[in-house]
Design a protein around this motif. Structure first.
Motif, short mmCIF file in Angstrom:
data_model
loop_
_atom_site.label_atom_id
_atom_site.label_comp_id
_atom_site.label_asym_id
_atom_site.label_seq_id
_atom_site.Cartn_x
_atom_site.Cartn_y
_atom_site.Cartn_z
N PHE A 1 -2.06 0.43 -4.82
CA PHE A 1 -3.24 -0.14 -5.44
C PHE A 1 -3.17 -2.09 -5.24
O PHE A 1 -3.32 -2.59 -4.42
CB PHE A 1 -4.53 -0.18 -5.46
CG PHE A 1 -5.84 -0.89 -5.59
CD1 PHE A 1 -6.36 -0.62 -4.07
CD2 PHE A 1 -6.09 -1.83 -6.87
CE1 PHE A 1 -7.46 -2.09 -4.55
CE2 PHE A 1 -7.44 -2.52 -6.81
CZ PHE A 1 -7.89 -2.84 -5.40
N VAL B 1 -0.27 1.25 1.32
CA VAL B 1 -1.14 3.37 1.42
C VAL B 1 -0.22 4.44 1.39
O VAL B 1 1.05 3.82 2.60
CB VAL B 1 -1.95 3.53 2.91
CG1 VAL B 1 -2.03 4.63 2.35
CG2 VAL B 1 -3.22 2.18 2.24
N ASN C 1 -5.46 5.06 -2.35
CA ASN C 1 -4.16 4.45 -1.81
C ASN C 1 -2.80 5.25 -1.43
O ASN C 1 -1.61 5.06 -1.66
CB ASN C 1 -3.71 3.37 -2.66
CG ASN C 1 -4.64 2.30 -2.01
OD1 ASN C 1 -5.78 1.55 -2.70
ND2 ASN C 1 -3.78 1.25 -0.97
#
Length: 223
Positions: free
Chosen positions: A105, A110, A145
């Motif tokens: 994050f 991701v 994420n």
């Protein structure tokens, strides 16, 4: 030019792999030259066990391939791993998953991940027991994420590949349960099982990622 053994080995393996099964070249302790040659022969995914080895390899190898982390990820190496790898195959605890999610994050990334399954319930190995995979996956699905893409297992290091079959079978069952659960933000598409001595049995049991080192590069120099 006569192809070297690495080139020949890669071509042989790629020719024998069934359609839909991808090769991960396990590059632990291999030189940049060896890894580069494997890539030139057709390898599209490099697997590294150690973050520091991957740092050196990426500096020396400028090739358009995917990099998978296939070792035990320590929390103090997460920030570097985020920058280096396209997938982390060895998520083995909720604590690690949460820490990775938090760092991703902060980095605006991701990360694709696989759950590491301790299919033999061996105390010396990391991983989630097969019967706990689904509940663990539900926890990971809440993290924004990291993106769960499937499962991996090591299997025993026995010389007899048939001894690994029950462990691969257990992991495949957990994989099928994960697919059937249709959890939000979870795509159960990769089942990473099998190494040099066991990958053929792993494929028979449903693997679509196989991690092969020795059969590509030869025995490691232990000096």
């Amino acid at each position: 030019m006569v192809p070297s053994s690495i080139t020949e080995n890669v071509r042989t393996i790629l020719n024998e792999l069934p359609q839909g099964v991808q090769l991960v070249a396990a590059a632990k302790s291999r030189t940049a030259e060896e890894v580069r040659e494997a890539i030139d022969a057709g390898v599209g995914i490099i697997g590294e066990n150690y973050v520091q080895e991957a740092v050196k390899a990426l500096r020396a190898i400028e090739k358009p391939v995917k990099w998978h982390f296939i070792g035990h990820l320590q929390k103090n190496k997460i920030n570097k791993a985020i920058k280096l790898f396209d997938m982390i195959e060895t998520i083995d605890s909720l604590e690690l998953a949460q820490e990775l999610d938090k760092r991703c994050f902060s980095s605006g990334k991701v990360m694709d991940v696989l759950i590491e399954v301790n299919s033999g319930k061996e105390p010396q190995k990391y991983g989630i027991f097969p019967e706990d995979v689904l509940s663990f996956a539900k926890e990971i699905a809440r993290l924004g994420n990291i993106r769960l893409k499937g499962l991996m297992t090591m299997g025993p290091f026995s010389g007899d590949p048939e001894q690994a079959r029950p462990f691969f079978t257990e992991t495949r069952k957990a994989f099928e349960e994960l697919k059937e659960a249709s959890l939000p933000r979870v795509e159960a598409v990769y089942l990473s099982m099998g190494m040099t001595n066991s990958y053929q049995v792993a494929i028979e049991e449903g693997a679509n990622l196989v991690r092969i080192g020795t059969k590509i590069f030869g025995e490691r120099d232990v000096r």
